[in-house]
Design a protein around this motif. Structure first.
Motif, PDB file in Angstrom:
ATOM      1  N   ILE A  84       4.878 -14.298  -8.710  1.00  0.00           N
ATOM      2  CA  ILE A  84       6.167 -14.751  -9.230  1.00  0.00           C
ATOM      3  C   ILE A  84       5.943 -15.312 -10.628  1.00  0.00           C
ATOM      4  O   ILE A  84       5.048 -16.130 -10.842  1.00  0.00           O
ATOM      5  N   ILE A  85       6.753 -14.858 -11.575  1.00  0.00           N
ATOM      6  CA  ILE A  85       6.702 -15.371 -12.942  1.00  0.00           C
ATOM      7  C   ILE A  85       7.928 -16.249 -13.166  1.00  0.00           C
ATOM      8  O   ILE A  85       9.060 -15.814 -12.945  1.00  0.00           O
ATOM      9  N   GLU A  86       7.702 -17.471 -13.575  1.00  0.00           N
ATOM     10  CA  GLU A  86       8.796 -18.366 -13.950  1.00  0.00           C
ATOM     11  C   GLU A  86       8.776 -18.524 -15.470  1.00  0.00           C
ATOM     12  O   GLU A  86       7.830 -19.081 -16.026  1.00  0.00           O
ATOM     13  N   THR A  87       9.796 -18.021 -16.127  1.00  0.00           N
ATOM     14  CA  THR A  87       9.821 -18.029 -17.588  1.00  0.00           C
ATOM     15  C   THR A  87      10.238 -19.397 -18.114  1.00  0.00           C
ATOM     16  O   THR A  87      10.767 -20.237 -17.376  1.00  0.00           O
ATOM     17  N   SER A  88      10.035 -19.608 -19.393  1.00  0.00           N
ATOM     18  CA  SER A  88      10.554 -20.804 -20.040  1.00  0.00           C
ATOM     19  C   SER A  88      12.076 -20.721 -20.089  1.00  0.00           C
ATOM     20  O   SER A  88      12.667 -19.657 -19.890  1.00  0.00           O
ATOM     21  N   GLY A  89      12.705 -21.842 -20.366  1.00  0.00           N
ATOM     22  CA  GLY A  89      14.160 -21.902 -20.308  1.00  0.00           C
ATOM     23  C   GLY A  89      14.890 -21.030 -21.297  1.00  0.00           C
ATOM     24  O   GLY A  89      16.059 -20.693 -21.080  1.00  0.00           O
ATOM     25  N   SER A  90      14.238 -20.652 -22.382  1.00  0.00           N
ATOM     26  CA  SER A  90      14.938 -19.839 -23.376  1.00  0.00           C
ATOM     27  C   SER A  90      14.226 -18.512 -23.605  1.00  0.00           C
ATOM     28  O   SER A  90      14.166 -17.995 -24.715  1.00  0.00           O
ATOM     29  N   ALA A  91      13.697 -17.941 -22.528  1.00  0.00           N
ATOM     30  CA  ALA A  91      12.998 -16.661 -22.629  1.00  0.00           C
ATOM     31  C   ALA A  91      13.945 -15.505 -22.316  1.00  0.00           C
ATOM     32  O   ALA A  91      14.660 -15.531 -21.313  1.00  0.00           O
ATOM     33  N   LEU A 113       2.935 -17.615 -11.896  1.00  0.00           N
ATOM     34  CA  LEU A 113       2.582 -17.641 -13.318  1.00  0.00           C
ATOM     35  C   LEU A 113       3.719 -18.362 -14.022  1.00  0.00           C
ATOM     36  O   LEU A 113       4.833 -17.856 -14.105  1.00  0.00           O
ATOM     37  N   LYS A 114       3.440 -19.553 -14.481  1.00  0.00           N
ATOM     38  CA  LYS A 114       4.466 -20.463 -14.986  1.00  0.00           C
ATOM     39  C   LYS A 114       4.368 -20.574 -16.498  1.00  0.00           C
ATOM     40  O   LYS A 114       3.297 -20.803 -17.051  1.00  0.00           O
ATOM     41  N   ASN A 115       5.498 -20.412 -17.174  1.00  0.00           N
ATOM     42  CA  ASN A 115       5.552 -20.531 -18.630  1.00  0.00           C
ATOM     43  C   ASN A 115       6.421 -21.720 -19.005  1.00  0.00           C
ATOM     44  O   ASN A 115       7.529 -21.870 -18.498  1.00  0.00           O
ATOM     45  N   GLU A 116       5.903 -22.588 -19.871  1.00  0.00           N
ATOM     46  CA  GLU A 116       6.673 -23.762 -20.263  1.00  0.00           C
ATOM     47  C   GLU A 116       6.301 -24.183 -21.670  1.00  0.00           C
ATOM     48  O   GLU A 116       5.239 -23.848 -22.178  1.00  0.00           O
ATOM     49  N   PHE A 117       7.217 -24.924 -22.290  1.00  0.00           N
ATOM     50  CA  PHE A 117       6.941 -25.499 -23.599  1.00  0.00           C
ATOM     51  C   PHE A 117       5.922 -26.623 -23.444  1.00  0.00           C
ATOM     52  O   PHE A 117       5.825 -27.252 -22.404  1.00  0.00           O
ATOM     53  N   LEU A 166       0.820  -1.206   0.000  1.00  0.00           N
ATOM     54  CA  LEU A 166       0.000   0.000   0.000  1.00  0.00           C
ATOM     55  C   LEU A 166       0.857   1.261   0.000  1.00  0.00           C
ATOM     56  O   LEU A 166       0.494   2.267  -0.606  1.00  0.00           O
ATOM     57  N   SER A 167       2.022   1.172   0.640  1.00  0.00           N
ATOM     58  CA  SER A 167       2.901   2.336   0.672  1.00  0.00           C
ATOM     59  C   SER A 167       3.492   2.631  -0.690  1.00  0.00           C
ATOM     60  O   SER A 167       4.026   3.692  -0.929  1.00  0.00           O
ATOM     61  N   LYS A 168       3.401   1.663  -1.595  1.00  0.00           N
ATOM     62  CA  LYS A 168       3.895   1.858  -2.959  1.00  0.00           C
ATOM     63  C   LYS A 168       2.742   2.087  -3.933  1.00  0.00           C
ATOM     64  O   LYS A 168       2.852   1.790  -5.124  1.00  0.00           O
ATOM     65  N   GLY A 169       1.644   2.589  -3.418  1.00  0.00           N
ATOM     66  CA  GLY A 169       0.530   2.910  -4.290  1.00  0.00           C
ATOM     67  C   GLY A 169      -0.419   1.765  -4.524  1.00  0.00           C
ATOM     68  O   GLY A 169      -1.223   1.798  -5.456  1.00  0.00           O
ATOM     69  N   GLY A 170      -0.324   0.709  -3.713  1.00  0.00           N
ATOM     70  CA  GLY A 170      -1.245  -0.408  -3.848  1.00  0.00           C
ATOM     71  C   GLY A 170      -0.920  -1.353  -4.976  1.00  0.00           C
ATOM     72  O   GLY A 170      -1.738  -2.185  -5.342  1.00  0.00           O
ATOM     73  N   LYS A 171       0.263  -1.275  -5.565  1.00  0.00           N
ATOM     74  CA  LYS A 171       0.633  -2.146  -6.686  1.00  0.00           C
ATOM     75  C   LYS A 171       1.123  -3.502  -6.183  1.00  0.00           C
ATOM     76  O   LYS A 171       1.809  -3.597  -5.164  1.00  0.00           O
ATOM     77  N   THR A 172       0.766  -4.544  -6.925  1.00  0.00           N
ATOM     78  CA  THR A 172       1.235  -5.886  -6.606  1.00  0.00           C
ATOM     79  C   THR A 172       2.630  -6.087  -7.185  1.00  0.00           C
ATOM     80  O   THR A 172       2.821  -5.977  -8.400  1.00  0.00           O
ATOM     81  N   PRO A 173       3.639  -6.370  -6.342  1.00  0.00           N
ATOM     82  CA  PRO A 173       4.996  -6.566  -6.867  1.00  0.00           C
ATOM     83  C   PRO A 173       5.110  -7.875  -7.629  1.00  0.00           C
ATOM     84  O   PRO A 173       4.478  -8.878  -7.276  1.00  0.00           O
ATOM     85  N   VAL A 174       5.922  -7.864  -8.684  1.00  0.00           N
ATOM     86  CA  VAL A 174       6.125  -9.041  -9.529  1.00  0.00           C
ATOM     87  C   VAL A 174       7.617  -9.364  -9.569  1.00  0.00           C
ATOM     88  O   VAL A 174       8.446  -8.502  -9.865  1.00  0.00           O
ATOM     89  N   THR A 175       7.947 -10.603  -9.264  1.00  0.00           N
ATOM     90  CA  THR A 175       9.323 -11.098  -9.325  1.00  0.00           C
ATOM     91  C   THR A 175       9.430 -12.077 -10.483  1.00  0.00           C
ATOM     92  O   THR A 175       8.611 -12.989 -10.608  1.00  0.00           O
ATOM     93  N   VAL A 176      10.444 -11.916 -11.332  1.00  0.00           N
ATOM     94  CA  VAL A 176      10.624 -12.744 -12.521  1.00  0.00           C
ATOM     95  C   VAL A 176      11.850 -13.632 -12.349  1.00  0.00           C
ATOM     96  O   VAL A 176      12.953 -13.134 -12.074  1.00  0.00           O
ATOM     97  N   PHE A 177      11.672 -14.940 -12.499  1.00  0.00           N
ATOM     98  CA  PHE A 177      12.771 -15.897 -12.472  1.00  0.00           C
ATOM     99  C   PHE A 177      13.098 -16.324 -13.905  1.00  0.00           C
ATOM    100  O   PHE A 177      12.211 -16.779 -14.637  1.00  0.00           O
ATOM    101  N   THR A 178      14.367 -16.184 -14.301  1.00  0.00           N
ATOM    102  CA  THR A 178      14.826 -16.694 -15.590  1.00  0.00           C
ATOM    103  C   THR A 178      15.887 -17.766 -15.354  1.00  0.00           C
ATOM    104  O   THR A 178      16.395 -17.917 -14.242  1.00  0.00           O
ATOM    105  N   GLY A 179      16.234 -18.481 -16.400  1.00  0.00           N
ATOM    106  CA  GLY A 179      17.238 -19.532 -16.296  1.00  0.00           C
ATOM    107  C   GLY A 179      16.941 -20.627 -17.298  1.00  0.00           C
ATOM    108  O   GLY A 179      15.790 -20.852 -17.680  1.00  0.00           O
TER     109      GLY A 179
END
Length: 421
Positions: free
Chosen positions: A104-111, A50-54, A11-24
């Motif tokens: 949390i967003i987990e990207t595909s292996g070649s993103a 939020l999971k992304n996969e082939f 809320l102190s940041k304007g009520g925005k939901t933080p998003v963390t992105v994992f790559t690899g």
């Protein structure tokens, strides 16, 4: 303690939901790290994945359910190209349905993380804030996959923090070489060792407020010099050039109750997969010989199989009583976003599977697969004499079916297949 991303902090940041992105790259341990975060979260802290996969084998959804994480998988494409425009729908749905403290967003292996980061930043008015981009590096195999994947190098180059996994058992000399190579790509980002059975601290990876890929500046989407650098190294066709993907399904006759692949024989098959060719295998398999809890009694069970660079785990999933053929037996999953004309999509070739056959095995493989196609077909189908094997090379849209009893040897199998062409 005020945990980053928790409601008061949000809320102190304007009520925005933080998003963390994992790559690899594929198989480096992204999902394992994310699931381990549950052990360190305070009571009442809620995050969604939020999971992304082939492919369309929803292995991670099943694993996450066992860990009580709300997960949404975006499949049959990549977040950085095919699905980047549809990521907005996934984020909005998670926020509306679960109201999480963090996504949390987990990207595909070649993103490549750039387009994903730009999309999140464009959703600021929708209530999202990009917090950090994290890169996971497999110390045992980094030299091998980084040589073949320029995208893996970009992932290490454009990150706020490098998480070093699978360093146990690696010699000091080899470990120094990996770290030196990562430092050549990214001097500024901290490098942190992730230990087996020891979760990463949320305080380390949350609340970083990244400056990467802002909408204006040197890494902005409209920066011509930056885009030319990416295109020069083949970023537009990175998946096609770096990673082969194959989907395998095995069917057996419903009347053949003995047509179940045993755990022992399946593990022997997994042991034959060269880690230089098969980077990752994941999917569902119906196996016999599965020990029941607190008992020496064995039974037949659908299992999740996760195989990465020669190591694997097999987990029984009691509630998943039956496997279905997604293409012919069930409607599309709620989160299977629409196909478009791209090399990740399935070729819609009709299967010759009959109503009297049941799906026994369905998994996806990723790696340098071209030279081992016949071996994989034979190895996977050897236990189903009355069944058929359907294999798909998504990159080439090639479909191979085998619906006859398998010959006694692999060489005979290859000879019969060649003769049938």
């Amino acid at each position: 303690m005020d945990w980053p991303g928790r409601t008061p902090n949000t809320l102190s940041k304007g009520g925005k939901t933080p998003v963390t992105v994992f790559t690899g790259f594929v198989g480096v341990g992204k999902t394992t790290i994310i699931l381990s975060l549950l052990q360190s979260m305070p009571k009442g802290y809620k995050f969604c994945l939020l999971k992304n996969e082939f492919g369309d084998v929803k292995v991670d959804s099943q694993i996450a359910k066992l860990s009580n994480i709300d997960v949404q998988e975006m499949t049959n494409g990549c977040l950085c190209c095919v699905l980047v425009g549809q990521m907005k729908e996934g984020l909005l749905e998670l926020k509306e349905k679960y109201n999480p403290d963090r996504i949390i967003i987990e990207t595909s292996g070649s993103a490549f993380p750039g387009p994903i980061a730009w999309q999140i930043r464009e959703l600021a008015d929708e209530g999202f804030a990009l917090d950090s981009i994290l890169n996971v590096v497999d110390c045992r195999n980094f030299d091998g996959y980084a040589d073949n994947s320029y995208t893996a190098q970009l992932q290490a180059k454009y990150t706020d923090l490098v998480l070093l996994t699978k360093h146990e058992g690696v010699s000091e000399r080899d470990l120094d070489r990996v770290i030196d190579r990562v430092n050549d790509l990214n001097t500024d980002a901290p490098k942190v060792f992730v230990h087996v059975n020891q979760p990463v601290s949320p305080e380390l990876i949350f609340g970083l407020d990244t400056k990467l890929f802002e909408l204006q500046g040197a890494m902005a989407p409209n920066n011509k010099t930056f885009q030319e650098e990416l295109d020069q190294h083949g970023n537009k066709s990175h998946h096609k050039n770096e990673l082969d993907t194959m989907d395998i399904k095995c069917f057996s006759d419903k009347s053949c109750v003995t047509d179940h692949l045993s755990l022992d024989k399946f593990e022997k098959f997994l042991a034959t997969l060269d880690k230089e060719e098969v980077y990752r295998l994941k999917g569902f398999v119906r196996l016999s010989g599965i020990k029941e809890a607190d008992s020496e009694t064995t039974s037949i069970s659908v299992c999740v199989v996760n195989h990465a660079f020669g190591k694997w785990t097999i987990i029984p999933v009691p509630e998943k009583q039956d496997l279905v053929d997604e293409r012919t037996d069930s409607p599309a999953h709620d989160h299977d976003y629409g196909h478009d004309n791209h090399h990740h999509n399935h070729p819609h070739t009709p299967s010759r599977k009959s109503k009297d056959q049941v799906l026994q095995l369905h998994f996806i493989l990723m790696g340098e697969l071209w030279s081992i196609k016949h071996k994989l077909i034979y190895g996977c189908g050897a236990e189903y004499p009355g069944g058929s094997v359907l294999c798909e090379f998504k990159a080439s849209r090639e479909t191979v079916e085998w619906d006859k009893p398998l010959p006694g040897t692999y060489n005979e199998f290859v000879a019969e297949q060649m003769a049938s062409k």
